[in-house]
Design a protein around this motif. Structure first.
Motif, PDB file in Angstrom:
ATOM      1  N   VAL A 131       3.395   2.425   0.874  1.00 50.63           N
ATOM      2  CA  VAL A 131       3.717   1.334  -0.040  1.00 50.63           C
ATOM      3  C   VAL A 131       4.065   0.065   0.729  1.00 50.63           C
ATOM      4  O   VAL A 131       3.846  -1.050   0.237  1.00 50.63           O
ATOM      5  CB  VAL A 131       4.856   1.723  -1.004  1.00 50.63           C
ATOM      6  CG1 VAL A 131       4.424   2.857  -1.918  1.00 50.63           C
ATOM      7  CG2 VAL A 131       6.120   2.090  -0.247  1.00 50.63           C
ATOM      8  N   SER A 132       4.609   0.216   1.936  1.00 51.14           N
ATOM      9  CA  SER A 132       4.913  -0.974   2.732  1.00 51.14           C
ATOM     10  C   SER A 132       3.639  -1.708   3.133  1.00 51.14           C
ATOM     11  O   SER A 132       3.630  -2.939   3.258  1.00 51.14           O
ATOM     12  CB  SER A 132       5.739  -0.610   3.965  1.00 51.14           C
ATOM     13  OG  SER A 132       5.009   0.232   4.836  1.00 51.14           O
ATOM     14  N   ASP A 133       2.541  -0.977   3.334  1.00 50.85           N
ATOM     15  CA  ASP A 133       1.262  -1.628   3.643  1.00 50.85           C
ATOM     16  C   ASP A 133       0.748  -2.432   2.450  1.00 50.85           C
ATOM     17  O   ASP A 133       0.144  -3.501   2.613  1.00 50.85           O
ATOM     18  CB  ASP A 133       0.217  -0.582   4.041  1.00 50.85           C
ATOM     19  CG  ASP A 133       0.569   0.125   5.344  1.00 50.85           C
ATOM     20  OD1 ASP A 133       1.205  -0.509   6.206  1.00 50.85           O
ATOM     21  OD2 ASP A 133       0.207   1.302   5.483  1.00 50.85           O
ATOM     22  N   LEU A 134       0.986  -1.921   1.246  1.00 53.88           N
ATOM     23  CA  LEU A 134       0.570  -2.647   0.056  1.00 53.88           C
ATOM     24  C   LEU A 134       1.432  -3.878  -0.185  1.00 53.88           C
ATOM     25  O   LEU A 134       0.949  -4.904  -0.669  1.00 53.88           O
ATOM     26  CB  LEU A 134       0.651  -1.736  -1.175  1.00 53.88           C
ATOM     27  CG  LEU A 134      -0.516  -0.792  -1.455  1.00 53.88           C
ATOM     28  CD1 LEU A 134      -0.156   0.149  -2.596  1.00 53.88           C
ATOM     29  CD2 LEU A 134      -1.768  -1.578  -1.805  1.00 53.88           C
ATOM     30  N   GLY A 135       2.739  -3.765   0.129  1.00 55.45           N
ATOM     31  CA  GLY A 135       3.665  -4.837  -0.199  1.00 55.45           C
ATOM     32  C   GLY A 135       4.111  -4.741  -1.650  1.00 55.45           C
ATOM     33  O   GLY A 135       3.482  -4.060  -2.470  1.00 55.45           O
ATOM     34  N   GLU A 136       5.194  -5.442  -1.971  1.00 58.41           N
ATOM     35  CA  GLU A 136       5.773  -5.344  -3.311  1.00 58.41           C
ATOM     36  C   GLU A 136       4.765  -5.706  -4.402  1.00 58.41           C
ATOM     37  O   GLU A 136       4.531  -4.945  -5.341  1.00 58.41           O
ATOM     38  CB  GLU A 136       6.998  -6.251  -3.420  1.00 58.41           C
ATOM     39  CG  GLU A 136       7.617  -6.260  -4.825  1.00 58.41           C
ATOM     40  CD  GLU A 136       8.774  -7.225  -4.947  1.00 58.41           C
ATOM     41  OE1 GLU A 136       9.284  -7.374  -6.084  1.00 58.41           O
ATOM     42  OE2 GLU A 136       9.174  -7.833  -3.926  1.00 58.41           O
ATOM     43  N   ASP A 189       8.007   4.290   3.672  1.00 58.59           N
ATOM     44  CA  ASP A 189       6.943   5.152   4.165  1.00 58.59           C
ATOM     45  C   ASP A 189       6.352   6.052   3.079  1.00 58.59           C
ATOM     46  O   ASP A 189       5.564   6.955   3.380  1.00 58.59           O
ATOM     47  CB  ASP A 189       7.451   6.009   5.332  1.00 58.59           C
ATOM     48  CG  ASP A 189       8.599   6.943   4.943  1.00 58.59           C
ATOM     49  OD1 ASP A 189       9.085   6.854   3.781  1.00 58.59           O
ATOM     50  OD2 ASP A 189       9.010   7.755   5.795  1.00 58.59           O
ATOM     51  N   LEU A 190       6.715   5.839   1.806  1.00 61.06           N
ATOM     52  CA  LEU A 190       6.102   6.629   0.743  1.00 61.06           C
ATOM     53  C   LEU A 190       4.603   6.379   0.742  1.00 61.06           C
ATOM     54  O   LEU A 190       4.166   5.224   0.731  1.00 61.06           O
ATOM     55  CB  LEU A 190       6.684   6.245  -0.619  1.00 61.06           C
ATOM     56  CG  LEU A 190       6.168   7.070  -1.802  1.00 61.06           C
ATOM     57  CD1 LEU A 190       6.830   8.437  -1.823  1.00 61.06           C
ATOM     58  CD2 LEU A 190       6.420   6.329  -3.122  1.00 61.06           C
ATOM     59  N   PRO A 191       3.788   7.428   0.746  1.00 63.28           N
ATOM     60  CA  PRO A 191       2.341   7.199   0.692  1.00 63.28           C
ATOM     61  C   PRO A 191       1.944   6.382  -0.532  1.00 63.28           C
ATOM     62  O   PRO A 191       2.414   6.645  -1.650  1.00 63.28           O
ATOM     63  CB  PRO A 191       1.765   8.617   0.623  1.00 63.28           C
ATOM     64  CG  PRO A 191       2.805   9.478   1.274  1.00 63.28           C
ATOM     65  CD  PRO A 191       4.123   8.867   0.878  1.00 63.28           C
ATOM     66  N   ALA A 192       1.096   5.403  -0.320  1.00 66.20           N
ATOM     67  CA  ALA A 192       0.643   4.584  -1.438  1.00 66.20           C
ATOM     68  C   ALA A 192      -0.022   5.436  -2.503  1.00 66.20           C
ATOM     69  O   ALA A 192       0.105   5.175  -3.713  1.00 66.20           O
ATOM     70  CB  ALA A 192      -0.321   3.513  -0.937  1.00 66.20           C
ATOM     71  N   SER A 193      -0.715   6.487  -2.079  1.00 66.42           N
ATOM     72  CA  SER A 193      -1.393   7.369  -3.032  1.00 66.42           C
ATOM     73  C   SER A 193      -0.396   8.046  -3.964  1.00 66.42           C
ATOM     74  O   SER A 193      -0.698   8.307  -5.136  1.00 66.42           O
ATOM     75  CB  SER A 193      -2.215   8.419  -2.288  1.00 66.42           C
ATOM     76  OG  SER A 193      -1.387   9.213  -1.446  1.00 66.42           O
ATOM     77  N   TRP A 194       0.814   8.335  -3.458  1.00 59.74           N
ATOM     78  CA  TRP A 194       1.832   8.988  -4.302  1.00 59.74           C
ATOM     79  C   TRP A 194       2.234   8.052  -5.440  1.00 59.74           C
ATOM     80  O   TRP A 194       2.320   8.467  -6.604  1.00 59.74           O
ATOM     81  CB  TRP A 194       3.058   9.367  -3.469  1.00 59.74           C
ATOM     82  CG  TRP A 194       3.949  10.389  -4.111  1.00 59.74           C
ATOM     83  CD1 TRP A 194       3.947  11.737  -3.916  1.00 59.74           C
ATOM     84  CD2 TRP A 194       4.978  10.130  -5.085  1.00 59.74           C
ATOM     85  NE1 TRP A 194       4.903  12.343  -4.699  1.00 59.74           N
ATOM     86  CE2 TRP A 194       5.553  11.380  -5.431  1.00 59.74           C
ATOM     87  CE3 TRP A 194       5.459   8.992  -5.695  1.00 59.74           C
ATOM     88  CZ2 TRP A 194       6.585  11.508  -6.352  1.00 59.74           C
ATOM     89  CZ3 TRP A 194       6.494   9.101  -6.629  1.00 59.74           C
ATOM     90  CH2 TRP A 194       7.051  10.352  -6.952  1.00 59.74           C
TER      91      TRP A 194
END
Length: 320
Positions: free
Chosen positions: A5-10, A99-104
């Motif tokens: 989720v950090s890669d996606l950003g808020e 670090d939560l996976p974006a897919s989750w």
């Protein structure tokens, strides 16, 4: 797809989740502004809020993200049903580790969508924040359609007590998972995704229900809220309760009492209501007890076969 989720950003995360969420005709202004605007034809809005906290209400090694989405929506929709209202919209707040996976997170949104879409319920907005654990906060809105809300305070002596939906299944699944097993799958799935008797709340209201609640913390505990609010005594007939075969099988294997799960297990979100004795109830409503005037020595107001229940009556979030 970004890994976390950090890669996606808020705002990337908000946009990616929003793309997966339904918007019905009652939404006058959907996600993307400071607030949403939802039609309220009745001029009144039924509102409820609930939280799911990781490792308290769900575990990621027990439940998939879509399961958590289903559960988060369902338990709030059940609260709307318990007022005799029709659910119309949700807002969702998500607290997430970086670090939560974006897919989750996106699968969580899919679970929300899958629970809401068949009902025409819209997910109209929310928020995401950084947190140490996954936290899902849902606010649900509902429409009474011109009817009066069915509260916990209307039960009358002489009423019957009836339940619509399953009891004890989620607790059986919790007991199985707590011991490191994943079968029987039918009870494990009941823990992961409650089966709400949608439409039963409005149905009960139209039938003249005098009080109602959903069973989220245990049948005895939640009926205790009705007894206290109404100033009555409620007696449960254990022989009238449905102790299903899968519950008996799991209890036998674990050396447990399946009736205790039915009486005190939470998270099934069945509906429990009281009705005048002359009401003819549909088949899916099971009469399980009766309402009487409360005497001075009746304790918490709920008995089983005329006797106080010997044990914990249900879940208390702040119990030790």
């Amino acid at each position: 797809m970004p890994d976390s989720v950090s890669d996606l950003g808020e705002f990337g995360l908000i946009g990616a989740m929003t793309e997966r969420l339904p918007q019905g005709p009652g939404v006058l202004l959907g996600p993307g502004d400071d607030s949403a605007v939802v039609a309220a034809p009745d001029s009144r809005v039924v509102v409820t809020t609930d939280l799911l906290v990781e490792n308290r209400h769900f575990r990621r090694d027990w439940s998939a993200a879509a399961d958590v989405g289903h559960k988060a929506a369902a338990q709030n929709l059940a609260d709307i049903e318990a007022m005799g209202a029709r659910p119309t919209a949700l807002t969702v707040g998500l607290g997430t580790p970086l670090d939560l996976p974006a897919s989750w997170a996106l699968e969580l949104a899919e679970g929300l969508r899958e629970e809401c879409a068949p009902l025409g319920v819209s997910v109209v907005g929310g928020d995401v924040v950084r947190s140490d654990l996954v936290i899902v906060a849902v606010t649900a809105l509902g429409d009474l359609g011109g009817a009066e809300p069915v509260t916990r305070a209307g039960a009358q002596p002489g009423d019957v007590v009836a339940v619509c939906g399953r009891l004890g299944w989620a607790e059986a699944g919790h007991q199985v998972l707590s011991r490191g097993f994943r079968t029987p799958r039918v009870v494990v799935e009941a823990h992961r995704r409650p089966q709400i008797p949608y439409g039963a709340g409005v149905e009960a209201s139209r039938l003249g229900a005098t009080s109602m609640c959903d069973v989220s913390d245990g049948l005895l505990g939640d009926l205790g809220h009705i007894a206290a609010a109404s100033g009555v005594r409620i007696d449960i007939d254990p022989a009238a309760l449905d102790v299903a075969g899968p519950l008996r099988e799991v209890a036998s294997a674990l050396g447990a009492d399946p009736l205790a799960w039915v009486l005190t297990g939470g998270d099934d979100n069945a509906l429990a209501a009281t009705f005048p004795p002359d009401v003819e109830l549909p088949e899916r409503w099971n009469v399980i007890g009766s309402v009487a005037a409360k005497g001075d020595g009746d304790g918490d107001g709920v008995t089983v076969a005329g006797e106080p229940y010997d044990g914990n009556a249900g879940h208390d979030h702040f119990a030790g």
